[in-house]
Design a protein around this motif. Structure first.
Motif, PDB file in Angstrom:
ATOM      1  N   HIS A 146     146.418 -59.208 -41.497  1.00 34.66           N
ATOM      2  CA  HIS A 146     145.169 -59.698 -40.908  1.00 34.66           C
ATOM      3  C   HIS A 146     145.383 -60.297 -39.535  1.00 34.66           C
ATOM      4  N   VAL A 147     146.569 -60.867 -39.293  1.00 38.24           N
ATOM      5  CA  VAL A 147     146.856 -61.394 -37.955  1.00 38.24           C
ATOM      6  C   VAL A 147     146.882 -60.245 -36.945  1.00 38.24           C
ATOM      7  N   LEU A 148     147.528 -59.132 -37.330  1.00 40.18           N
ATOM      8  CA  LEU A 148     147.706 -58.032 -36.385  1.00 40.18           C
ATOM      9  C   LEU A 148     146.439 -57.223 -36.171  1.00 40.18           C
ATOM     10  N   GLU A 149     145.591 -57.181 -37.203  1.00 43.26           N
ATOM     11  CA  GLU A 149     144.488 -56.223 -37.212  1.00 43.26           C
ATOM     12  C   GLU A 149     143.630 -56.202 -35.944  1.00 43.26           C
ATOM     13  N   PRO A 150     143.096 -57.371 -35.496  1.00 43.41           N
ATOM     14  CA  PRO A 150     142.213 -57.281 -34.320  1.00 43.41           C
ATOM     15  C   PRO A 150     142.917 -56.720 -33.089  1.00 43.41           C
ATOM     16  N   PHE A 151     144.194 -57.041 -32.899  1.00 47.38           N
ATOM     17  CA  PHE A 151     144.901 -56.586 -31.692  1.00 47.38           C
ATOM     18  C   PHE A 151     145.169 -55.090 -31.752  1.00 47.38           C
ATOM     19  N   ILE A 152     145.602 -54.634 -32.937  1.00 46.03           N
ATOM     20  CA  ILE A 152     145.903 -53.214 -33.085  1.00 46.03           C
ATOM     21  C   ILE A 152     144.655 -52.380 -32.847  1.00 46.03           C
ATOM     22  N   TRP A 153     143.516 -52.813 -33.447  1.00 43.10           N
ATOM     23  CA  TRP A 153     142.308 -51.998 -33.293  1.00 43.10           C
ATOM     24  C   TRP A 153     141.743 -52.086 -31.895  1.00 43.10           C
ATOM     25  N   PHE A 154     142.056 -53.187 -31.213  1.00 43.49           N
ATOM     26  CA  PHE A 154     141.627 -53.229 -29.814  1.00 43.49           C
ATOM     27  C   PHE A 154     142.377 -52.183 -28.989  1.00 43.49           C
ATOM     28  N   THR A 155     143.699 -52.088 -29.186  1.00 43.15           N
ATOM     29  CA  THR A 155     144.441 -51.086 -28.415  1.00 43.15           C
ATOM     30  C   THR A 155     143.980 -49.683 -28.770  1.00 43.15           C
ATOM     31  N   TYR A 156     143.400 -49.519 -29.975  1.00 39.13           N
ATOM     32  CA  TYR A 156     142.932 -48.186 -30.360  1.00 39.13           C
ATOM     33  C   TYR A 156     141.578 -47.870 -29.732  1.00 39.13           C
ATOM     34  N   ALA A 157     140.664 -48.853 -29.771  1.00 45.22           N
ATOM     35  CA  ALA A 157     139.302 -48.604 -29.289  1.00 45.22           C
ATOM     36  C   ALA A 157     139.242 -48.556 -27.764  1.00 45.22           C
ATOM     37  N   CYS A 158     140.172 -49.269 -27.133  1.00 45.22           N
ATOM     38  CA  CYS A 158     140.084 -49.426 -25.689  1.00 45.22           C
ATOM     39  C   CYS A 158     140.735 -48.245 -24.979  1.00 45.22           C
ATOM     40  N   PRO A 159     140.090 -47.690 -23.935  1.00 42.95           N
ATOM     41  CA  PRO A 159     140.771 -46.667 -23.151  1.00 42.95           C
ATOM     42  C   PRO A 159     141.898 -47.320 -22.340  1.00 42.95           C
ATOM     43  N   ILE A 160     143.125 -47.195 -22.837  1.00 42.03           N
ATOM     44  CA  ILE A 160     144.273 -47.912 -22.274  1.00 42.03           C
ATOM     45  C   ILE A 160     144.381 -47.693 -20.768  1.00 42.03           C
ATOM     46  N   ILE A 161     144.019 -46.473 -20.366  1.00 44.66           N
ATOM     47  CA  ILE A 161     144.202 -46.100 -18.965  1.00 44.66           C
ATOM     48  C   ILE A 161     143.407 -47.030 -18.044  1.00 44.66           C
ATOM     49  N   ALA A 162     142.342 -47.675 -18.585  1.00 48.41           N
ATOM     50  CA  ALA A 162     141.543 -48.595 -17.775  1.00 48.41           C
ATOM     51  C   ALA A 162     142.383 -49.756 -17.262  1.00 48.41           C
ATOM     52  N   PHE A 163     143.454 -50.083 -17.975  1.00 47.43           N
ATOM     53  CA  PHE A 163     144.286 -51.209 -17.557  1.00 47.43           C
ATOM     54  C   PHE A 163     145.413 -50.782 -16.634  1.00 47.43           C
ATOM     55  N   TYR A 164     145.370 -49.529 -16.203  1.00 46.59           N
ATOM     56  CA  TYR A 164     146.522 -49.058 -15.432  1.00 46.59           C
ATOM     57  C   TYR A 164     146.740 -49.828 -14.126  1.00 46.59           C
ATOM     58  N   PRO A 165     145.661 -50.311 -13.427  1.00 47.19           N
ATOM     59  CA  PRO A 165     145.959 -51.124 -12.241  1.00 47.19           C
ATOM     60  C   PRO A 165     146.778 -52.370 -12.582  1.00 47.19           C
ATOM     61  N   LEU A 166     146.516 -52.937 -13.779  1.00 48.26           N
ATOM     62  CA  LEU A 166     147.295 -54.103 -14.205  1.00 48.26           C
ATOM     63  C   LEU A 166     148.745 -53.738 -14.445  1.00 48.26           C
ATOM     64  N   PHE A 167     148.958 -52.610 -15.100  1.00 51.49           N
ATOM     65  CA  PHE A 167     150.338 -52.194 -15.370  1.00 51.49           C
ATOM     66  C   PHE A 167     151.084 -51.960 -14.062  1.00 51.49           C
ATOM     67  N   ILE A 168     150.364 -51.393 -13.092  1.00 51.90           N
ATOM     68  CA  ILE A 168     150.999 -51.168 -11.787  1.00 51.90           C
ATOM     69  C   ILE A 168     151.419 -52.517 -11.192  1.00 51.90           C
ATOM     70  N   ALA A 169     150.525 -53.520 -11.324  1.00 48.03           N
ATOM     71  CA  ALA A 169     150.844 -54.830 -10.775  1.00 48.03           C
ATOM     72  C   ALA A 169     152.031 -55.456 -11.509  1.00 48.03           C
ATOM     73  N   TRP A 170     152.083 -55.268 -12.837  1.00 46.36           N
ATOM     74  CA  TRP A 170     153.154 -55.891 -13.615  1.00 46.36           C
ATOM     75  C   TRP A 170     154.470 -55.131 -13.487  1.00 46.36           C
ATOM     76  N   LEU A 171     154.384 -53.813 -13.556  1.00 46.55           N
ATOM     77  CA  LEU A 171     155.604 -53.019 -13.742  1.00 46.55           C
ATOM     78  C   LEU A 171     155.928 -52.146 -12.543  1.00 46.55           C
ATOM     79  N   GLY A 172     155.032 -52.066 -11.590  1.00 48.42           N
ATOM     80  CA  GLY A 172     155.288 -51.225 -10.424  1.00 48.42           C
ATOM     81  C   GLY A 172     154.875 -49.790 -10.651  1.00 48.42           C
ATOM     82  N   LEU A 173     154.799 -49.054  -9.552  1.00 47.71           N
ATOM     83  CA  LEU A 173     154.392 -47.652  -9.616  1.00 47.71           C
ATOM     84  C   LEU A 173     155.528 -46.821 -10.198  1.00 47.71           C
ATOM     85  N   GLY A 174     155.200 -45.938 -11.137  1.00 46.75           N
ATOM     86  CA  GLY A 174     156.235 -45.027 -11.616  1.00 46.75           C
ATOM     87  C   GLY A 174     156.495 -45.121 -13.104  1.00 46.75           C
ATOM     88  N   ALA A 175     157.694 -44.767 -13.504  1.00 48.41           N
ATOM     89  CA  ALA A 175     158.004 -44.567 -14.916  1.00 48.41           C
ATOM     90  C   ALA A 175     157.630 -45.745 -15.827  1.00 48.41           C
TER      91      ALA A 175
END
Lengths: 270, 258
Positions: free
Chosen positions: B95-124
């Protein structure tokens, strides 16, 4: 969970059972609240760089700002109309094709292989080609939603029709049903749970497609705003739009699941 | 001859169907129904494919995309199966994990890609993160449902022979879930591949998705089509491989469950 309940000794119902019933949602809510608190504190104390992670407070402020100054409804409408047009086209095309493929073996032999090749590949790869063909307007977004959503609908309808009860079909035919009759009155209702499952899968693909399509090129829409705020590093605003589109997809999925449950409940359990 | 046809009917009709599509495509351009700029032609794509193979460009792009896919999937496998096992062990963790897991499923992950670029840099690393999050939910959900739906008869038998909770979990429920976990892996591969390609369309400097976006922006349809065809082939090959794995892990089972 099956194992745990089986392992624990059975006891008489008590006051604790009332708490037990809501235990799951209580724990889930507590987890989310704890996560938000940690996020807020970590950003406020500077454990993480709030410029990159934002914080629940900032997201809330961004939501108010968007509600006041951003034309949220306009962008939502742009995305929603592209999504619904593409989805309606996918349903209108996918359902009859799925029915035809499910009933005709010959058709299946020839159409199945190229269709499966497209089904397993990520259709978003076609986005740049669609843009060359259709331009950067609404048409290419509708097309990419259509391509994302149509295959789960075709494949699941086909599977549902093929698993339809052969006895029911024989009975219908024995009572003089023609091909179209047996299709509308036996096959479609029989395949309905599978069709709805296909629709549910298609919603997720369609929402992803519209967002990616708008992020790639467009002048308006949720994906466009996400891209803009991402490039400006306005993380709070970006998150508001990302949450909004997630919520939309999630709500639609829940809705279809509710319909699925209703459809299934009238069937006798095997 | 007719026997041969009947035995390999699916294969033969599939080949005919692809051949007809390619022929129609080639003819449509040759006869001027569509402009070559919009669709290119199968022959041109084949020629570009060959020169890409010889120059090593194709190998490099496929290599980068496969590497990112493999890293994302490996991380998702460890995290998804690990969390699934934990959630299967304890209802509270589930039950602790459930809301987070289903959020990653429902959410179009690619929408957060600008954030990933900021955190991890461009590329692999950014692409791997997107693939990881896309692939996580099917692995988690299938592991959990495999453990939860463990065969009650087997559990009862094990318990009557004195198995403890830990034994039931490690020796009955977990091994019994392997086929459904592999089925989850097949779903995860599809989602991860979509994640890799979509991520590369935006934030990458190499890979198949990058080359599609690159040639797309230069309006070089033929070169773009080469990468599109490669992505389709990659998707089909990976899915078929995992279907084989699925059949292999399921084959030792016998009895009414089949």
């Amino acid at each position: 969970m099956a194992i745990a309940t089986d392992l624990e000794p059975r006891r008489a119902p008590s006051l604790g059972d009332a708490l037990d019933r809501y235990y799951g949602s209580l724990v889930s809510t507590a987890a989310v609240v704890a996560f938000l608190l940690v996020w807020q504190v970590a950003a406020a104390r500077g454990w993480v760089n709030a410029r990159y992670t934002s914080s629940p407070g900032q997201v809330l402020a961004a939501a108010l700002d968007i509600a006041r100054h951003d034309d949220f409804l306009h962008h939502a409408w742009v995305s929603f109309s592209a999504f619904s047009l593409g989805f309606a086209a996918a349903f209108g095309f996918g359902l009859p094709l799925g029915l035809a493929l499910g009933t005709s073996r010959r058709l299946r032999l020839f159409i199945d292989p190229p269709m499966m090749a497209l089904y397993t590949a990520p259709r978003l790869t076609l986005l740049p080609i669609l843009i060359i063909w259709l331009g950067i307007g609404v048409a290419s977004k509708v097309a990419v939603v259509f391509l994302g959503a149509v295959f789960p609908i075709i494949v699941n309808t086909m599977a549902g029709v093929r698993e339809a009860d052969p006895h029911l079909l024989q009975v219908a035919r024995a009572f003089g049903a023609r091909r179209l009759d047996s299709m509308i009155k036996v096959l479609v209702p029989g395949a309905l749970p599978a069709i709805l499952l296909g629709v549910r899968l298609a919603i997720g693909r369609g929402v992803l497609s519209v967002v990616v399509g708008e992020m790639f090129v467009s002048e308006a829409g949720i994906g466009h705003q996400i891209m803009n705020y991402g490039e400006a590093m306005q993380v709070g605003h970006l998150m508001v739009y990302a949450f909004a589109i997630s919520l939309f997809g999630y709500a639609l999925t829940i809705l279809v699941r509710l319909i699925e449950d209703r459809v299934r409940s009238w069937r006798p359990q095997p | 001859m007719t026997r041969l046809f009947e035995r390999h009917q699916a294969l033969i009709s599939g080949c005919i169907s692809f051949a007809v599509i390619l022929l129609a495509w080639q003819l449509a351009v040759a006869l001027g129904f569509v402009q070559i700029f919009f669709t290119s032609t199968p022959i041109r794509i084949a020629v570009a494919f060959w020169s890409g193979l010889r120059s090593g460009e194709i190998a490099a792009n496929v290599g980068v995309s496969l590497y990112e896919l493999a890293c994302g999937l490996a991380l998702a496998g460890v995290a998804g199966i690990g969390l699934g096992v934990l959630a299967g062990w304890s209802r509270t963790i589930e039950h602790v994990l459930e809301p987070f897991i289903w959020f990653t499923y429902a959410c179009p992950i690619i929408a957060f890609y600008p954030l990933f670029i900021a955190w991890l840099g461009l590329g692999a690393p950014t692409i791997i993160a997107i693939a990881f999050l896309s692939a996580l939910t099917p692995l988690y959900a299938n592991t959990l449902s495999g453990i939860k739906n463990a065969d009650q008869d087997l559990l009862r038998a094990a318990r009557s022979f004195g198995a403890r909770r830990r034994d039931l979990f490690l020796k009955v429920a977990l091994p019994g879930s392997v086929p459904i976990i592999v089925a989850g892996l097949r779903l995860a591969v599809g989602r991860a591949l979509t994640g890799v390609i979509a991520g590369e369309l935006f934030g990458a400097a190499a890979g198949l998705g990058y080359s599609i976006a690159f040639y797309g922006q230069k309006l070089k349809t033929t070169e773009m089509m080469v990468s599109v065809v490669l992505v389709v082939i990659l998707g089909v090959v990976l899915t078929q491989l995992l279907s084989l794995c699925e059949a292999a892990t399921d084959s030792w089972r016998t009895g009414p469950g089949q």
